[in-house]
Design a protein around this motif. Structure first.
Motif, short mmCIF file in Angstrom:
data_model
loop_
_atom_site.label_atom_id
_atom_site.label_comp_id
_atom_site.label_asym_id
_atom_site.label_seq_id
_atom_site.Cartn_x
_atom_site.Cartn_y
_atom_site.Cartn_z
N SER B 73 0.83 -1.23 0.00
CA SER B 73 0.00 0.00 0.00
C SER B 73 0.86 1.26 0.00
O SER B 73 0.42 2.32 -0.44
CB SER B 73 -0.89 0.05 1.25
OG SER B 73 -1.87 -0.95 1.23
N GLU B 425 -7.44 -5.64 -1.21
CA GLU B 425 -7.33 -6.12 -2.59
C GLU B 425 -7.39 -7.65 -2.69
O GLU B 425 -7.68 -8.20 -3.76
CB GLU B 425 -6.04 -5.59 -3.23
CG GLU B 425 -6.10 -5.58 -4.74
CD GLU B 425 -4.86 -4.98 -5.39
OE1 GLU B 425 -4.23 -4.09 -4.78
OE2 GLU B 425 -4.55 -5.39 -6.52
N SER B 440 -9.34 2.36 -4.28
CA SER B 440 -8.81 1.14 -3.69
C SER B 440 -8.21 1.37 -2.31
O SER B 440 -8.43 0.59 -1.39
CB SER B 440 -7.76 0.55 -4.62
OG SER B 440 -7.11 -0.47 -3.96
N LEU B 441 -7.46 2.45 -2.18
CA LEU B 441 -6.97 2.78 -0.84
C LEU B 441 -8.16 2.92 0.08
O LEU B 441 -8.16 2.45 1.22
CB LEU B 441 -6.19 4.11 -0.87
CG LEU B 441 -4.84 4.09 -1.58
CD1 LEU B 441 -4.22 5.49 -1.55
CD2 LEU B 441 -3.89 3.10 -0.93
C1 LIG Z 1 1.95 1.66 -7.93
C2 LIG Z 1 0.56 1.65 -7.39
C3 LIG Z 1 -0.12 2.83 -7.18
C4 LIG Z 1 -1.39 2.83 -6.66
N1 LIG Z 1 -2.02 4.02 -6.45
C5 LIG Z 1 -3.25 4.03 -5.90
C6 LIG Z 1 -3.91 5.26 -5.63
O1 LIG Z 1 -3.39 6.33 -5.88
N2 LIG Z 1 -5.13 5.22 -5.05
C7 LIG Z 1 -5.74 4.05 -4.73
O2 LIG Z 1 -6.85 4.07 -4.21
N3 LIG Z 1 -5.14 2.87 -4.96
C8 LIG Z 1 -3.91 2.83 -5.54
N4 LIG Z 1 -3.30 1.63 -5.78
C9 LIG Z 1 -3.93 0.39 -5.32
C10 LIG Z 1 -3.77 0.24 -3.81
O3 LIG Z 1 -2.50 0.71 -3.42
C11 LIG Z 1 -3.88 -1.21 -3.35
O4 LIG Z 1 -4.99 -1.81 -3.91
C12 LIG Z 1 -4.04 -1.27 -1.84
O5 LIG Z 1 -3.02 -0.53 -1.22
C13 LIG Z 1 -4.03 -2.69 -1.36
O6 LIG Z 1 -4.00 -2.71 0.05
P1 LIG Z 1 -4.09 -4.06 0.83
O7 LIG Z 1 -4.07 -3.70 2.27
O8 LIG Z 1 -5.25 -4.83 0.36
O9 LIG Z 1 -2.83 -4.90 0.45
P2 LIG Z 1 -1.18 -4.63 0.48
O10 LIG Z 1 -0.93 -3.24 0.88
O11 LIG Z 1 -0.73 -5.14 -0.79
O12 LIG Z 1 -0.75 -5.51 1.66
C14 LIG Z 1 -0.57 -6.88 1.56
C15 LIG Z 1 0.05 -7.38 2.82
O13 LIG Z 1 -0.04 -8.77 2.88
C16 LIG Z 1 1.18 -9.34 3.22
N5 LIG Z 1 1.20 -10.66 2.64
C17 LIG Z 1 0.83 -11.02 1.39
N6 LIG Z 1 0.91 -12.34 1.22
C18 LIG Z 1 1.35 -12.83 2.40
C19 LIG Z 1 1.64 -14.12 2.86
N7 LIG Z 1 1.49 -15.19 2.10
N8 LIG Z 1 2.10 -14.26 4.12
C20 LIG Z 1 2.27 -13.17 4.93
N9 LIG Z 1 1.99 -11.93 4.54
C21 LIG Z 1 1.54 -11.76 3.29
C22 LIG Z 1 2.23 -8.39 2.76
O14 LIG Z 1 3.39 -8.54 3.53
C23 LIG Z 1 1.53 -7.06 3.00
O15 LIG Z 1 1.75 -6.68 4.35
C24 LIG Z 1 -2.02 1.62 -6.33
C25 LIG Z 1 -1.36 0.42 -6.56
C26 LIG Z 1 -0.09 0.44 -7.12
C27 LIG Z 1 0.54 -0.86 -7.45
#
Ligand SMILES: Cc1cc2nc3c(=O)[nH]c(=O)nc-3n(C[C@H](O)[C@H](O)[C@H](O)COP(=O)(O)OP(=O)(O)OC[C@H]3O[C@@H](n4cnc5c(N)ncnc54)[C@H](O)[C@@H]3O)c2cc1C
Ligand code: SF4
Ligand code: FES
Lengths: 249, 640
Positions: B73, B425, B440-441
């Motif tokens: 993230s 996600e 998404s954030l």
């Molecule tokens: C470059 C980029 C820019 C973006 N910009 C935007 C934006 O401006 N605005 C917006 O709304 N969205 C944006 N997004 C999308 C958004 O950032 C993500 O969808 C969101 O942050 C996902 O958050 P999350 O908490 O679901 O997962 P993540 O932040 O991906 O966290 C996943 C976590 O799971 C852990 N994990 C995964 N698998 C395992 C495992 N098997 N065992 C232990 N730990 C594991 C990792 O260590 C991590 O801590 C962007 C995405 C990218 C790639």
């Protein structure tokens, strides 16, 4: 292009470690130093060897996972740039490049270029946070924060937690990292209400884990987030403020 | 089988308040009797773990990073949406819902979009309180900007580092609970399997990445907040370690996968220019606010951009979509770029990109203003390409980015395995067939801080008095043994080819067969190739390095093995969904003008997959959940 790489190999934290010299061919100047390591590892694996362990994740200069010494400098030759964005164009074709893990008492080597930076996390866990439960926060527009204050807070908040500042410091001080957080949170109304307590516990933890600051200023020169050197002054400022007031506000 | 989404009935706009009123509670003194495992410390995971701990539950938090703050993230640049309607541009909860549902091409749940909108204001307030220095107006109130796919300004931001500021704040929220002893934190541990006993998720198996040791972590419920799987395309905008394994291993234990083929290709990624380039760095799409996108009118025109006169430039987005122009939604912008590139108008050394040009904006606003708005992005571009975007237009291309698909969850974010929840996600919710920028954030924060802390207790309330299963119970032993034998099997192949090679080949197959556009023929060919790569993987995989210490090759091999399975399901899903919608563009289904042609009659539904028989030929079973729209009636998506 082609580079000769002198890379640090160390199997376990207890091992002595040594340099291994390899040649990496067919490189493009636009590749990052880490992509060069990828390529080198591929060569090693295909020869049946153990690839060089190093850390990286976002490869966009923001997660702070990467960090190595390139020619003795944390991250590499280009200022204000993390290792994942250091480009091979900084080197001449055929040059020898030395790659080592961050060197600091606070960072034990785990394997090859990978170090343990949990001391940074421990300092943050001790008090780098704000006591507000989800759903209880007031309307963000009620506390006005001027444009300039918000921007200044952001300048300090930009730290990516890579720990290069500590690796660059002859004393192994974390004051740039620490000061950046203290400064950032002292400028925002709700976080600022816990300044005293924060300074108290974070500084106590940092004093145990890191060396003292004697104003060398090396830290800010290698910081990829461009944290201003003045951040280090917040460490003493917050320490004094806390001591003088004698209470946790 | 028809799936039950367990959405609250009654008017859609009151669904969340009603749901919260009906959720069962766990009394304060009983909370500490429950243990909840939260995998992932991104916004969704850190928010869930911190809030559940704050409520008084025992929480175990797991991440493969050395510190929670490094979760993927952290990389989001653009901003986070919220329907706070503080401006006079007419934003409102209902407009937010309309944009979200329509933006997702009517393939997401309307009631979840309402929850997203309703909770959004509180998300911003919370983030502000815990230290996010959001951009401010001169007078001190919060500033906003607009993003692709909407005509109002509802995106809150902190320069180009919104994700970083949110993530650091979320990690500190979690740290507070770790420090207070309410969260047990496992860093550098990767979840490699799920423990299901009595039909309920009751734990996970984790691998210590420093020692290779496998260990069960047990509890009353498991929350997977493990992020998206865009990296399956090898080069993507995601962090290199992001992967599908946690979700896929849960799937292999019975959790349905919903619409895995819905993958967003971000229109403003940096093009691939060399073989060893490890990813497609994302340039924030906020650049599209001021940058103009064009290609030379003449195919194959290889003059430098600045030598191509105005009359010979095709501002194709402005031409085709005058109402939204350069701000058309991502799927539309990506497809339009692919069309012009395929037609020979691509620019750059590999002819695989289009221009994003700031010349006019610099002339209109001045260099300083552009530097103030996008300075760090320009710096990043210059750094990555060696070109100065103030004087030469940037080059961009579509890159695999966000996965709208993921584990199927009901309205409570519970998967088809009771006790297993998915947040952020890793789940499939909210975005339908296409995600709007900056939603998404928000969804990760809404799930983490607000939804999970309400829905997990509702589930737990029914399990009061039940102990955590013991480490020697049959399901734990079985999961441990199967994890050990899985890694032993991979290590035992002792072939010649490192995991990266398979991943790279898989990525090529997927970009071609299940990329920005798809066709039945292409998908069938892709499936055959994936099977081929998979069988070679089991014959010739080489894992170098020691097993009892850090071994990044072994970690990688496990992730690639999972990708090689998920990839097939992705293509099966894309093949099965015989319509075009959002990011899923089947060339067989387009209007005469080349736009996506949805088939609401047959496909206004969610596909959720079950799979079996992976040791041989996998068998896929589709379950469906019909979609209904009440507040936002089905309409053709038109951005002209
Ligand atoms: C470059 C980029 C820019 C973006 N910009 C935007 C934006 O401006 N605005 C917006 O709304 N969205 C944006 N997004 C999308 C958004 O950032 C993500 O969808 C969101 O942050 C996902 O958050 P999350 O908490 O679901 O997962 P993540 O932040 O991906 O966290 C996943 C976590 O799971 C852990 N994990 C995964 N698998 C395992 C495992 N098997 N065992 C232990 N730990 C594991 C990792 O260590 C991590 O801590 C962007 C995405 C990218 C790639
Ligand atoms: S202050 Fe700079 S060098 Fe130190 S940890 Fe933060 S970003 Fe890295
Ligand atoms: S890999 Fe994330 S900062 Fe370098």
């Amino acid at each position: 292009m082609k580079l000769t790489v002198k890379v640090w190999r160390q199997g376990t934290p207890a091992d002595d470690g040594r340099f291994e010299t390899r040649t990496v061919n067919d490189l493009e100047p636009s590749l990052s130093v880490l992509e060069m390591l990828d390529k080198m590892n591929d060569d090693i694996v295909k020869e049946g060897g153990d690839p060089v362990t190093f850390e990286s994740d976002c490869r966009e200069g923001i997660c702070g996972a990467c960090g190595i010494l390139v020619n003795r400098r944390p991250h590499g030759p280009t200022p204000l740039t993390p290792a994942c964005h250091q480009r091979l164009s900084s080197f001449n074709d055929g040059e020898t490049v030395t790659i080592e893990p961050f060197r600091s008492g606070a960072y034990p080597v785990v394997k090859d270029l990978m170090v343990e930076r949990s001391a940074l996390v421990d300092v943050m866990d001790a008090g780098g946070h704000v006591q507000v439960a989800a759903g209880t926060a007031p309307d963000a527009d009620t506390d006005r924060i001027t444009y300039d204050t918000a921007e200044l807070a952001l300048d300090f908040a930009a730290c990516i937690g890579c720990g290069a500042c500590v690796a660059a410091c002859p004393n192994g001080s974390a004051n740039l990292y620490l000061g950046a957080k203290l400064a950032h949170l002292s400028m925002l109304p709700i976080p600022a209400s816990e300044r005293g307590m924060r300074a108290d516990v974070m500084l106590a933890e940092a004093d145990e884990r890191f060396g003292p600051c004697s104003l060398h200023g090396e830290c800010a020169l290698v910081c990829p987030a461009n944290i201003p050197l003045v951040a280090i002054s917040y460490v003493n400022k917050e320490r004094m403020r806390c001591a003088l007031r004698g209470k946790n506000d | 089988m028809l799936l039950d989404s367990r959405e609250p009935g009654g008017p859609a706009d009151e669904a969340w308040s009603r749901a919260k009123k009906d959720y069962r509670l766990v009394g304060t003194s009983n909370r500490r009797k429950f243990t909840i495992i939260v995998v992932g410390t991104g916004l969704a995971g850190a928010g869930s773990a911190a809030t559940l701990a704050d409520l008084g539950y025992n929480v175990i938090s797991v991440t493969y990073h050395d510190a929670p703050r490094r979760a993927h993230s952290v990389a989001a640049q653009g901003g986070i949406n919220a329907a706070r309607a503080k401006k006079v541009d007419n934003d409102s909860v209902s407009r937010f819902v309309k944009d979200t549902v329509k933006g997702g091409d009517f393939r997401g749940r309307e009631r979840e979009a309402f929850r997203l909108a309703e909770v959004s204001a509180g998300v911003i307030d919370h983030l502000n309180a815990i230290g996010v220095p959001f951009a401010r107006e001169y007078g001190g109130s919060l500033n906003t900007r607009s993003f692709g796919g909407v005509q109002v300004s509802r995106t809150y931001y902190t320069r180009g580092q919104t994700g970083q500021q949110l993530q650091v704040a979320a990690a500190s929220d979690l740290a507070r609970q770790v420090n207070a002893g309410r969260v047990k934190q496992y860093v550098r541990h990767e979840m490699v399997d799920l423990v299901v006993e009595d039909g309920r998720a009751q734990g996970v198996i984790v691998r210590n990445l420093l020692t290779g040791e496998l260990k069960p972590l047990l509890g009353h419920a498991v929350v997977l907040a493990t992020g998206g799987y865009g990296n399956i395309y090898y080069r993507s905008t995601l962090a290199k370690n992001s992967n599908a394994s946690a979700a896929w291993r849960a799937h292999r234990r019975g959790a349905h996968m919903a619409m895995p083929s819905f993958i967003q290709f971000h229109p403003t990624a940096l093009p691939i220019s060399t073989e060893w380039q490890s990813k497609t760095i994302l340039m924030s799409e906020s650049l599209r606010n001021d940058g103009r996108i064009w290609v030379p009118k003449e195919p194959g025109d290889s003059r430098p951009a600045n030598d191509i006169p105005e009359g010979e430039r095709d501002y194709y987005l402005e031409r085709k979509y005058p109402a939204f122009g350069n701000l058309t939604p991502r799927d539309v912008a990506s497809r339009a770029a692919k069309d012009v590139i395929d037609a020979g108008h691509g620019v750059g050394p590999l002819k695989n990109s289009v221009y994003l040009d700031f010349r006019d904006a610099i002339a209109r606003l001045g260099r300083d203003e552009i530097a103030a708005r996008y300075g760090n992005l320009f710096h990043m571009y210059d750094d990555a390409t060696g070109e100065d975007p103030y004087t030469v237009p940037m080059r961009i291309a579509p890159g695999a980015h966000f996965t709208m698909g993921g584990l199927w969850t009901d309205y409570q974010l519970m998967t088809s395995i009771p006790g297993l929840f998915a947040a952020g996600e890793a789940g499939f919710g909210y975005h339908g067939a296409n995600r709007l920028g900056a939603n998404s954030l928000l969804s990760a924060c809404v799930d983490g801080w607000f939804t999970i802390p309400n829905t997990v207790p509702d589930y737990l309330a029914g399990h009061l008095g039940k102990p955590v299963i013991s480490e020697d119970s049959p399901a734990v032993t079985e999961a441990l043994e199967s994890s050990y034998s899985r890694f032993d099997r991979l290590l035992g192949i002792e072939g010649q080819t490192p995991p990266r090679d398979y991943h790279r080949r898989l990525g090529e197959v997927l970009y071609k067969g299940c990329g920005v556009t798809r066709s039945a023929e292409g998908l069938i060919a892709a499936i055959a190739k994936i099977r081929q790569i998979r069988s070679e993987f089991y014959e010739d995989l080489l894992i170098a390095g020691p097993v009892d210490r850090v071994n990044q090759e072994l970690e990688y091999a496990g992730r690639v093995e999972d990708y090689l399975q998920l990839a097939e399901m992705l293509c099966v899903d894309a093949y099965d969904r015989d319509e075009s919608c959002g990011a899923h563009f089947r060339v067989e289904h387009q209007t005469s003008g080349g736009e996506a042609k949805r088939d609401d009659e047959s496909w206004a539904k969610i596909s959720a997959w079950e799979s079996r028989g992976w040791s041989d030929e996998p068998v896929f079973t589709r379950h469906t959940e019909p979609l209904e729209y009440e507040a936002v009636p089905l309409e053709v998506r038109d951005y002209r």
